[in-house]
Design an enzyme around this catalytic site. Structure first.
Site, PDB file in Angstrom:
ATOM      1  N   ARG A 103       2.177   2.220  -5.964  1.00 25.43           N
ATOM      2  CA  ARG A 103       1.538   1.536  -7.040  1.00 25.43           C
ATOM      3  C   ARG A 103       0.832   3.043  -8.306  1.00 25.43           C
ATOM      4  O   ARG A 103       0.503   3.956  -8.145  1.00 25.43           O
ATOM      5  CB  ARG A 103       0.071   1.149  -6.452  1.00 25.43           C
ATOM      6  CG  ARG A 103      -0.883   2.038  -5.707  1.00 25.43           C
ATOM      7  CD  ARG A 103      -1.841   0.694  -4.898  1.00 25.43           C
ATOM      8  NE  ARG A 103      -2.652   1.164  -4.078  1.00 25.43           N
ATOM      9  CZ  ARG A 103      -4.434   1.626  -3.784  1.00 25.43           C
ATOM     10  NH1 ARG A 103      -3.833  -0.282  -3.283  1.00 25.43           N
ATOM     11  NH2 ARG A 103      -4.928   2.248  -2.936  1.00 25.43           N
ATOM     12  N   ASN A 141      -7.323  -2.690 -11.007  1.00 26.53           N
ATOM     13  CA  ASN A 141      -7.891  -2.238  -9.545  1.00 26.53           C
ATOM     14  C   ASN A 141      -8.121  -0.911  -9.211  1.00 26.53           C
ATOM     15  O   ASN A 141      -7.217  -0.561 -10.260  1.00 26.53           O
ATOM     16  CB  ASN A 141      -7.033  -2.456  -8.232  1.00 26.53           C
ATOM     17  CG  ASN A 141      -7.520  -2.869  -7.377  1.00 26.53           C
ATOM     18  OD1 ASN A 141      -8.006  -2.921  -6.806  1.00 26.53           O
ATOM     19  ND2 ASN A 141      -7.004  -1.707  -6.162  1.00 26.53           N
ATOM     20  N   GLU A 142      -9.228  -0.343  -9.378  1.00 30.85           N
ATOM     21  CA  GLU A 142      -9.746   0.812  -9.280  1.00 30.85           C
ATOM     22  C   GLU A 142      -8.893   1.853  -9.925  1.00 30.85           C
ATOM     23  O   GLU A 142      -8.086   3.113 -10.089  1.00 30.85           O
ATOM     24  CB  GLU A 142      -9.559   1.143  -7.835  1.00 30.85           C
ATOM     25  CG  GLU A 142      -9.825   0.335  -6.559  1.00 30.85           C
ATOM     26  CD  GLU A 142     -10.074   1.641  -5.557  1.00 30.85           C
ATOM     27  OE1 GLU A 142      -8.897   2.179  -4.890  1.00 30.85           O
ATOM     28  OE2 GLU A 142     -10.709   1.131  -3.946  1.00 30.85           O
ATOM     29  N   GLU A 298     -14.832  -4.102  -2.023  1.00 25.73           N
ATOM     30  CA  GLU A 298     -14.703  -2.931  -0.872  1.00 25.73           C
ATOM     31  C   GLU A 298     -14.939  -2.467  -0.317  1.00 25.73           C
ATOM     32  O   GLU A 298     -15.746  -1.516  -0.164  1.00 25.73           O
ATOM     33  CB  GLU A 298     -13.041  -2.798  -1.162  1.00 25.73           C
ATOM     34  CG  GLU A 298     -12.337  -3.383  -2.224  1.00 25.73           C
ATOM     35  CD  GLU A 298     -10.697  -2.820  -2.585  1.00 25.73           C
ATOM     36  OE1 GLU A 298     -10.330  -1.302  -2.242  1.00 25.73           O
ATOM     37  OE2 GLU A 298     -10.138  -2.535  -3.717  1.00 25.73           O
ATOM     38  N   TRP A 306      -5.842   6.317   5.198  1.00 29.33           N
ATOM     39  CA  TRP A 306      -5.430   7.594   4.678  1.00 29.33           C
ATOM     40  C   TRP A 306      -6.554   8.966   4.447  1.00 29.33           C
ATOM     41  O   TRP A 306      -6.243   9.337   3.750  1.00 29.33           O
ATOM     42  CB  TRP A 306      -6.235   7.062   2.910  1.00 29.33           C
ATOM     43  CG  TRP A 306      -7.151   6.217   2.493  1.00 29.33           C
ATOM     44  CD1 TRP A 306      -6.930   4.506   2.496  1.00 29.33           C
ATOM     45  CD2 TRP A 306      -8.300   6.418   2.726  1.00 29.33           C
ATOM     46  NE1 TRP A 306      -8.676   4.307   2.837  1.00 29.33           N
ATOM     47  CE2 TRP A 306      -9.488   5.787   2.429  1.00 29.33           C
ATOM     48  CE3 TRP A 306      -9.470   7.750   2.670  1.00 29.33           C
ATOM     49  CZ2 TRP A 306     -10.851   5.231   2.552  1.00 29.33           C
ATOM     50  CZ3 TRP A 306     -10.477   7.869   2.374  1.00 29.33           C
ATOM     51  CH2 TRP A 306     -11.433   6.994   2.128  1.00 29.33           C
ATOM     52  N   GLU A 346      -0.301   0.199   3.671  1.00 25.62           N
ATOM     53  CA  GLU A 346      -1.685  -0.054   4.153  1.00 25.62           C
ATOM     54  C   GLU A 346      -2.063  -1.227   5.682  1.00 25.62           C
ATOM     55  O   GLU A 346      -2.822  -1.324   6.318  1.00 25.62           O
ATOM     56  CB  GLU A 346      -2.078  -0.676   3.917  1.00 25.62           C
ATOM     57  CG  GLU A 346      -2.685   0.482   2.139  1.00 25.62           C
ATOM     58  CD  GLU A 346      -3.619   0.318   1.125  1.00 25.62           C
ATOM     59  OE1 GLU A 346      -3.581  -1.073   1.086  1.00 25.62           O
ATOM     60  OE2 GLU A 346      -4.743   0.511   1.044  1.00 25.62           O
ATOM     61  N   LYS A 347      -0.604  -0.829   6.632  1.00 25.79           N
ATOM     62  CA  LYS A 347      -0.331  -1.229   7.946  1.00 25.79           C
ATOM     63  C   LYS A 347      -1.368  -1.384   9.419  1.00 25.79           C
ATOM     64  O   LYS A 347      -1.551  -2.305   9.319  1.00 25.79           O
ATOM     65  CB  LYS A 347       0.647  -1.834   8.530  1.00 25.79           C
ATOM     66  CG  LYS A 347       1.623  -0.854   9.188  1.00 25.79           C
ATOM     67  CD  LYS A 347       2.856  -1.266   8.958  1.00 25.79           C
ATOM     68  CE  LYS A 347       4.303   0.322   9.771  1.00 25.79           C
ATOM     69  NZ  LYS A 347       3.879   0.956   8.485  1.00 25.79           N
ATOM     70  N   PHE A 348      -2.042   0.112   8.710  1.00 26.29           N
ATOM     71  CA  PHE A 348      -2.467   0.753   9.544  1.00 26.29           C
ATOM     72  C   PHE A 348      -4.551   0.752   9.343  1.00 26.29           C
ATOM     73  O   PHE A 348      -5.160   1.038  10.141  1.00 26.29           O
ATOM     74  CB  PHE A 348      -2.610   2.038  10.256  1.00 26.29           C
ATOM     75  CG  PHE A 348      -1.152   2.234  11.187  1.00 26.29           C
ATOM     76  CD1 PHE A 348      -1.546   1.742  12.679  1.00 26.29           C
ATOM     77  CD2 PHE A 348      -0.080   2.837  10.792  1.00 26.29           C
ATOM     78  CE1 PHE A 348      -0.433   1.895  13.383  1.00 26.29           C
ATOM     79  CE2 PHE A 348       1.001   2.848  11.546  1.00 26.29           C
ATOM     80  CZ  PHE A 348       0.614   2.184  13.249  1.00 26.29           C
ATOM     81  N   HIS A 349      -4.979   0.269   8.398  1.00 26.27           N
ATOM     82  CA  HIS A 349      -5.871  -0.290   7.291  1.00 26.27           C
ATOM     83  C   HIS A 349      -6.633  -1.898   8.380  1.00 26.27           C
ATOM     84  O   HIS A 349      -5.507  -1.861   8.146  1.00 26.27           O
ATOM     85  CB  HIS A 349      -5.697  -0.452   6.376  1.00 26.27           C
ATOM     86  CG  HIS A 349      -6.884  -0.329   5.208  1.00 26.27           C
ATOM     87  ND1 HIS A 349      -7.857  -1.378   5.141  1.00 26.27           N
ATOM     88  CD2 HIS A 349      -7.512   0.719   4.786  1.00 26.27           C
ATOM     89  CE1 HIS A 349      -8.992  -0.527   4.998  1.00 26.27           C
ATOM     90  NE2 HIS A 349      -8.227   0.501   3.692  1.00 26.27           N
TER      91      HIS A 349
HETATM   92  C1  GLA Z   1      -8.797   1.331  -2.367  1.00 28.36           C
HETATM   93  C2  GLA Z   1      -7.818  -0.503  -2.769  1.00 28.36           C
HETATM   94  C3  GLA Z   1      -7.114  -1.008  -1.616  1.00 28.36           C
HETATM   95  C4  GLA Z   1      -7.413  -0.166  -0.224  1.00 28.36           C
HETATM   96  C5  GLA Z   1      -8.325   0.452   0.221  1.00 28.36           C
HETATM   97  C6  GLA Z   1      -8.140   0.890   1.049  1.00 28.36           C
HETATM   98  O1  GLA Z   1      -9.850   0.772  -2.798  1.00 28.36           O
HETATM   99  O2  GLA Z   1      -8.208  -0.350  -4.292  1.00 28.36           O
HETATM  100  O3  GLA Z   1      -5.894  -2.073  -2.294  1.00 28.36           O
HETATM  101  O4  GLA Z   1      -5.714  -0.187  -0.494  1.00 28.36           O
HETATM  102  O5  GLA Z   1      -8.151   1.580  -1.119  1.00 28.36           O
HETATM  103  O6  GLA Z   1      -8.930   1.666   1.647  1.00 28.36           O
END
Ligand code: GLA
Length: 659
Positions: A103, A141-142, A298, A306, A346-349
């Site tokens: 991404r 986003n970020e 968030e 990560w 991110e399946k383990f998040h």
């Molecule tokens: C960032 C992103 C999210 C996600 C989280 C995971 O904050 O904005 O999409 O990937 O990290 O911690």
């Protein structure tokens, strides 16, 4: 008070969406951030949009009483876009391309990316601007999270344009960058490049401008999207999610463009001090927004995916860190993400609704917090009424961490060391720009403020003249905004105010170096706060017109001044000619607070108890696993009960209106 999280329903079949809404209601969810990574689902091909599924999701949420923070979905360009327009892809400093497959694979200056993103935002805004469920806009986003700088040809062209606008002609650029050095005089802006891989150190003034440009290029993307939303008549607040003290974007410059500041925050549960750095970022967000409420956009319900090792949060810790945000001005507590992903990176998040479902501690804690936030009701304005301010400045950050300096400094770590000392002493702190409003503060600390503009120097002087206590610490006031020494050496802009001039920096061996490394590592000194230890630098000070409060006691500076004070107007300016270690920072902080007449919010609490002020409410949190007590008379905001002493179990929090 908003409560909810990122909602990515495109990963699940429609019957799950219906269950989601029911579960959201059970958890007390009031808001979801929808569609952040849904571009390829919304737009399967250029000129072709599929909104049918999104209509349905928004309709379901609305019927369930859940509001939407609608994303502009521009954070991850779809594969077809990259296939058709490869100039979307960014490049690193070696010219290597970043490929799709993850991404954020877009060059902020790519005309194709900008055009396609604009078309997408127009389409989304047109369709949903008047939808009653949409109460907020979530732009992109970020920004720069993974890709801080792009060195592509698009970036080079945009950088040159930025430089033309800043300097006008190459002569002015040559002067500002010092291009007479190393045969760098340019005769045309086309000869200027982004700081790509070069044989040796690149020009620091050029690097500083490139960092300014890179932040501005992203900000331009944000304002482009915001203006499109406004052109469709958007009346909802518009935000984009910050990442705490994030190096690549100068949030002081961004904040005025954003309606409601929002932040993503992932303190490491394995780090027992992480809550303090998290508190710093909460105060930074409140300060960026000018003491207005902000949103914790968030956080993780449990573990992230990560870090090298991803610990879950301890029981109660998620609520403790959430209430830290509320206590420091947040009007929303949100998570990444609502439902845990079955597939993908991110399946383990963790998520609010874990793989294992509602029979989990995570779910119980999420639902409990939702209920508590609802019961809490309105906790009033966000103003922390701090009397202490810490200077934090992105331009200085970029400049002070430049290469070829006497020592390597970690600006963020050094500023947060002062923050931590104040936090341990239960003192409320604002974060300020060096040219920001300092009215109302009794004590201001400027650590390693290497880059000082004339305006900042005048601002700090005004603060002292009006009666403030200002501490400036080593390696400050070294250069101007072009990273150039002023005429007269070091400490020129603040010399009169400090009554002292640095003559030589006196680098020490960094404490973390191999213990067998030869050379001086520490610079002990003695003063009114007791004895202390300096690190990294032991500067040679020429005291012109100041009191010497402390002397170095050992080593090459033995007997020389370490701390000075000069009175100007009703205030005092202190200069510390070294970088104090953590213990010494604590001792100096306690002494300075007493000098400036600043009292702690509560007396006698453990350093693992956090106390934050929001208007007339104090939030008290036990961040340790040990039970503790805090004497505080008042009314418990959640229960309405009178309290005298708070007994706090591990990670327990209370909000109290003091008597
Ligand atoms: C960032 C992103 C999210 C996600 C989280 C995971 O904050 O904005 O999409 O990937 O990290 O911690």
């Amino acid at each position: 008070m908003y409560y909810g999280g990122d909602y990515n329903p495109e990963q699940f079949p429609p019957h799950v969406w219906e269950e989601d809404v029911v579960r959201m209601q059970e958890a007390g969810v009031t808001l979801v951030s929808l569609g952040i990574f849904a571009w390829s689902r919304i737009q399967p091909a250029e000129g072709k949009f599929d909104f049918e599924w999104l209509d349905r999701v928004i309709g379901l949420l609305h019927d369930g009483g859940i509001a939407v923070d609608l994303a502009t979905a521009t954070a991850s360009p779809p594969p077809w876009a990259v296939q058709q327009y490869p100039d979307i892809l960014p490049q690193d400093e070696n010219g290597a391309r970043y490929w799709p497959g993850s991404r954020q694979h877009y060059a902020p200056t790519s005309p194709s990316y900008r055009r396609l993103a604009a078309e997408l935002v127009h389409a989304i805004a047109e369709r949903y601007v008047n939808h009653p469920a949409v109460v907020m806009w979530h732009v992109n986003n970020e920004y720069a999270c993974h890709l801080r700088h792009d060195y592509s040809d698009n970036a080079a062209a945009a950088f040159r344009q930025w430089l033309r606008a800043k300097y006008g002609d190459v002569g002015t650029l040559n002067e500002a960058w010092g291009n007479a050095f190393w045969s760098s005089l340019v005769t045309d802006f086309e000869q200027v490049h982004p700081p790509r891989k070069a044989p040796y150190s690149v020009n620091p003034a050029g690097l500083l401008d490139f960092k300014r440009f890179s932040s501005d290029a992203l900000l331009e993307l944000y304002t482009m999207e915001r203006d499109i939303l406004l052109s469709h008549g958007a009346t909802q607040p518009i935000t984009t999610n910050f990442m705490g003290a994030f190096a690549a974007a100068d949030y002081w410059k961004w904040a005025p463009e954003i309606d409601i500041i929002s932040d993503d925050s992932y303190p490491d549960p394995n780090d027992p001090e992480a809550f303090r750095t998290a508190a710093f970022t909460r105060d930074l967000m409140r300060s960026l927004g000018g003491q207005q409420p902000w949103i914790l956009m968030e956080q993780a319900a449990g573990a992230v995916n990560w870090r090298p090792t991803n610990a879950p949060k301890a029981p109660g810790q998620m609520a403790a860190l959430s209430m830290q945000a509320v206590g420091r001005g947040a009007d929303g507590v949100m998570f990444f993400q609502w439902r845990q992903s079955r597939r993908g990176a991110e399946k383990f998040h963790s998520a609010m609704l874990p793989h294992a479902g509602t029979g989990t501690r995570t779910w119980r804690e999420v639902a409990q917090l939702g209920a508590d936030l609802k019961a809490l009701g309105d906790v009033g304005g966000a103003d922390g009424r701090a009397r202490v301010a810490l200077v934090f400045d992105w331009e200085n950050w970029w400049a002070v961490e430049g290469s070829d300096h006497p020592v390597e400094l970690d600006y963020g770590a050094l500023v947060t060391r002062w923050y931590a000392a104040l936090h341990r002493r239960h003192v409320m702190v604002d974060i300020v720009h060096p040219e920001g409003d300092l009215g109302g503060y009794s004590l201001v600390i400027a650590a390693q403020q290497y880059l000082v503009t004339d305006a900042a120097a005048a601002n700090l002087r005004g603060f002292v003249e009006r009666g403030g206590h200002l501490l400036v610490t080593a390696f400050s006031d070294v250069v101007d905004e072009s990273d150039a020494f002023r005429d007269g050496g070091f400490t020129v802009a603040l010399r009169d105010l400090l009554g002292a001039q640095v003559k030589e920096f006196g680098a020490l061996v960094p404490p973390e170096f191999d213990a067998s490394a030869p050379g001086e590592r520490f610079a002990p000194f003695d003063g009114p706060f007791g004895s202390g230890t300096g690190t990294l630098l032991a500067e040679e000070l020429d005291v012109v017109d100041a009191e010497v409060l402390a002397h170095f006691t050992e080593g090459r500076r033995s007997g020389d001044p370490a701390l000075t004070r000069k009175r100007t107007g009703a205030g005092r300016a202190y200069y510390l000619a070294t970088v104090p270690d953590e213990v010494t920072t604590g001792g100096l902080t306690a002494w300075l607070l007493a000098e400036a007449g600043v009292e702690p919010l509560v007396a006698g609490a453990s350093e693992f108890v956090e106390v934050a002020r929001r208007g007339d409410v104090l939030t008290v949190i036990n961040h340790s696993a040990e039970r503790t007590e805090v004497a505080l008379a008042g009314t418990d905001v959640l229960t309405g009960d009178a309290v005298e002493t708070l007994e706090l179990d591990a990670y327990e929090w209370r909000m109290v209106r003091p008597r």
